[in-house]
Design an enzyme around this catalytic site. Structure first.
Site, mmCIF file in Angstrom:
data_model
loop_
_atom_site.group_PDB
_atom_site.id
_atom_site.type_symbol
_atom_site.label_atom_id
_atom_site.label_comp_id
_atom_site.label_asym_id
_atom_site.label_seq_id
_atom_site.Cartn_x
_atom_site.Cartn_y
_atom_site.Cartn_z
ATOM 1 N N LYS A 269 81.314 57.534 90.163
ATOM 2 C CA LYS A 269 82.456 58.386 90.198
ATOM 3 C C LYS A 269 82.686 59.196 88.877
ATOM 4 O O LYS A 269 82.755 58.484 87.951
ATOM 5 C CB LYS A 269 83.752 57.963 90.950
ATOM 6 C CG LYS A 269 85.032 58.873 90.278
ATOM 7 C CD LYS A 269 85.030 59.818 91.697
ATOM 8 C CE LYS A 269 86.534 60.553 91.415
ATOM 9 N NZ LYS A 269 87.673 60.051 91.519
ATOM 10 N N ASP B 195 92.087 61.485 99.448
ATOM 11 C CA ASP B 195 92.807 60.896 98.001
ATOM 12 C C ASP B 195 93.970 59.930 98.242
ATOM 13 O O ASP B 195 94.909 59.618 97.310
ATOM 14 C CB ASP B 195 93.437 62.275 97.229
ATOM 15 C CG ASP B 195 93.159 62.041 95.704
ATOM 16 O OD1 ASP B 195 92.473 60.749 95.259
ATOM 17 O OD2 ASP B 195 93.409 62.788 94.878
#
Length: 413
Positions: A188, A323
Site C-alpha cells: 500500500k 475505509d
C-alpha cells in the site's frame, strides 16, 4: 466430511444475472459442490439444513479497503492509549465486520500477520484477510502524523510493523522489501495527500513516478505482489496508474485523462464514498475528528461523488471498499447505498461487492460468486437487497453468515 444445505431461498449469485427462485446451495466441508433449483439437489443423509424460505442467498461480501486494527481517535486518545490495547480492541472490529456478512477484506494498513494468523487459526472470529502491513508515505505526507506542535501521533512501529516513511528510490525499495518480509500480501502506498492527515491536502502529489515505479518493480515484477495506491488528486492518480499500480483507492479528483488511463491499464477503482461522509458525521457528533479533517471532508464530498460517477459511466472497474476504521467497523455496507446514489443499480453494487471485489483481491477463482468449486462463503438476507439496497446496513437483516463452510451466524428462523 460435513455437508450443509441452504435451501428454499432466492439466489443472487454475484454474477449479475436474474435471481434464481427456489434455489439451494449444497456445501461439503469448505466448498460449494452444487447450486441449483431445490428439486435438482439430492442432499446426503445427515446434512445440516438451513431453510432460507422467503429470504435471499448471496455470496459472502467483500470489502477491499479496511483498517481492521484501528478506529480513528482524537489525538489525545491516540497518544494516551496503551500500545497493546488496539490488538484487543480489534477482535471486536473483526467480529463486527463478519457479523455484517463481510467474509473477506483487504486491509489497507496497520494490521500485521499475527492478526491474520489469529483469524486463520480460529482464535478470533473475523473475515478472511489480505494485509498490506504499513502504507508507504513520504516525510510530511499522508500517513506521517507528526504535528507542528512536535507531537507525533503516527502509529508505533514494532517487529511486525516496519515504519512506512521513506524518501527517494533506494529508501522506497528497502521499505517495500521490509513490508514483504513482514508478510504483506499487497503493498500500500500513499500517492497523494489525504483528508485525515494534518500537513497535506488530497490534491498534493507525493511520491514521484520513479519512486512509485520502483515499488511495482520490487513488489510485483520481482515477487508477484501487487501495489494499491491511496490516490486522491488527479496527478497523483495518473502517476500511480502509469507506474503500474493496479488499484486506485478513493479517487476524489478524477478527470477525463485519469479515466482513459484507468481503462487502458484495466485499473481497479475503490471509491470509499463513505469515508469523507463519515468524517463529517463524526465531527458533528463528537470530538474524534480534527478540525482540518472536517474542513477537508466538506471540501471533497461533492467532487468525490462526481468523480466516481464519471468513472462508473465510462466503464472503469469498481470494487467496493469503505475505509472502515475511519468510520466504525460494522457500518461498512452503507457504502452500497452511496454507490447507488452516484448511478449504480443495486445489482451492480452487489457485483462490485462480490465478483469484482474478488477479482481485485486476485481471488476470482476462489470466492465472490456462488458457484460450484468455490469457497463456501455465503450469506442469507431477510430482505431483498435488489429492492432495498440499504436493508443491508442493518446487520440484523443478514440472518446467516458462512465463511469457508463454517457457520458464524444463523438467525434465519
Amino acid at each position: 466430511m460435513a455437508y450443509t444445505l441452504i435451501k428454499n431461498g432466492t439466489l443472487i449469485d454475484g454474477l449479475g444475472g436474474k435471481p434464481l427462485e427456489e434455489a439451494s446451495v449444497l456445501v461439503k466441508d469448505n466448498q460449494i459442490v452444487k447450486v441449483g433449483k431445490d428439486s435438482s439437489i439430492n442432499a446426503p443423509e445427515g446434512v445440516e439444513t438451513i431453510d432460507a424460505e422467503g429470504q435471499y442467498i448471496l455470496p459472502g461480501l467483500i470489502d477491499t479497503h479496511v483498517h481492521m486494527t484501528m478506529e480513528l481517535k482524537n489525538i489525545q486518545d491516540a497518544v494516551s492509549t496503551p500500545f497493546s490495547y488496539r490488538f484487543y480492541e480489534s477482535t471486536q472490529f473483526l467480529k463486527r465486520t463478519l457479523n455484517t456478512g463481510i467474509t473477506s477484506v483487504r486491509d489497507a494498513g496497520f494490521t500485521d500477520i499475527g492478526t491474520k494468523k489469529a483469524v486463520e487459526d480460529g482464535l478470533v472470529e473475523g473475515p478472511r484477510l489480505q494485509i498490506s502491513i504499513n502504507p508507504l508515505t513520504i516525510t510530511g505526507g499522508h500517513g506521517d502524523n507528526w504535528t507542528q506542535s512536535g507531537v507525533d501521533a503516527t502509529l508505533q512501529t514494532y517487529p511486525g510493523m516496519p515504519g512506512g516513511i521513506c524518501d527517494g528510490v533506494e529508501e522506497v525499495r528497502k521499505t517495500v522489501r521490509q513490508m514483504l518480509r513482514a508478510g504483506a500480501d499487497v503493498i500500500k502506498v500513499h500517492a497523494t495527500g489525504g483528508v485525515t492527515s494534518p500537513t497535506d491536502h488530497p490534491e498534493f502529489t507525493q511520491f514521484s513516478y520513479e519512486e512509485l515505479k520502483v515499488m511495482v518493480d520490487e513488489a510485483y515484477d520481482r515477487n508477484g505482489v501487487k501495489v494499491m495506491a491511496h490516490a486522491q488528486g488527479a496527478q497523483g492518480i495518473k502517476n500511480a496508474v502509469r507506474a503500474g499500480i493496479y488499484s486506485i483507492e478513493h479517487g476524489i479528483y478524477i478527470d477525463d485523462e485519469v479515466v482513459d488511463l484507468m481503462l487502458e491499464n484495466d485499473t481497479f477503482l475503490v471509491p470509499t464514498l463513505l469515508a469523507p461522509v463519515s468524517v463529517l458525521e463524526s465531527g458533528e457528533k463528537n470530538d474524534r475528528m480534527a478540525p482540518y479533517a472536517i474542513e477537508k471532508s466538506k471540501e471533497v464530498i461533492e467532487a468525490h461523488k462526481a468523480s466516481i460517477a464519471k468513472a462508473y459511466e465510462a466503464g472503469v472497474k469498481i470494487a467496493m471498499g469503505t475505509d472502515a476504521g475511519v468510520m466504525e467497523h460494522g457500518t461498512n455496507l452503507r457504502e452500497l447505498g452511496l454507490m447507488c446514489e452516484i448511478g449504480m443499480t443495486p445489482m451492480e453494487a452487489i457485483v462490485a461487492t462480490t465478483k469484482t471485489a474478488a477479482e481485485c483481491l486476485g481471488w476470482e477463482n476462489k470466492t465472490g460468486t456462488v458457484e460450484e468449486g468455490k469457497w463456501a462463503d455465503i450469506i442469507v438476507t431477510a430482505m431483498n437487497p435488489l429492492e432495498d439496497i440499504r436493508s443491508l446496513e442493518n446487520a440484523d437483516n443478514v440472518t446467516v453468515v458462512m465463511k469457508d463452510g463454517k457457520i458464524y451466524k444463523n438467525i434465519a428462523g
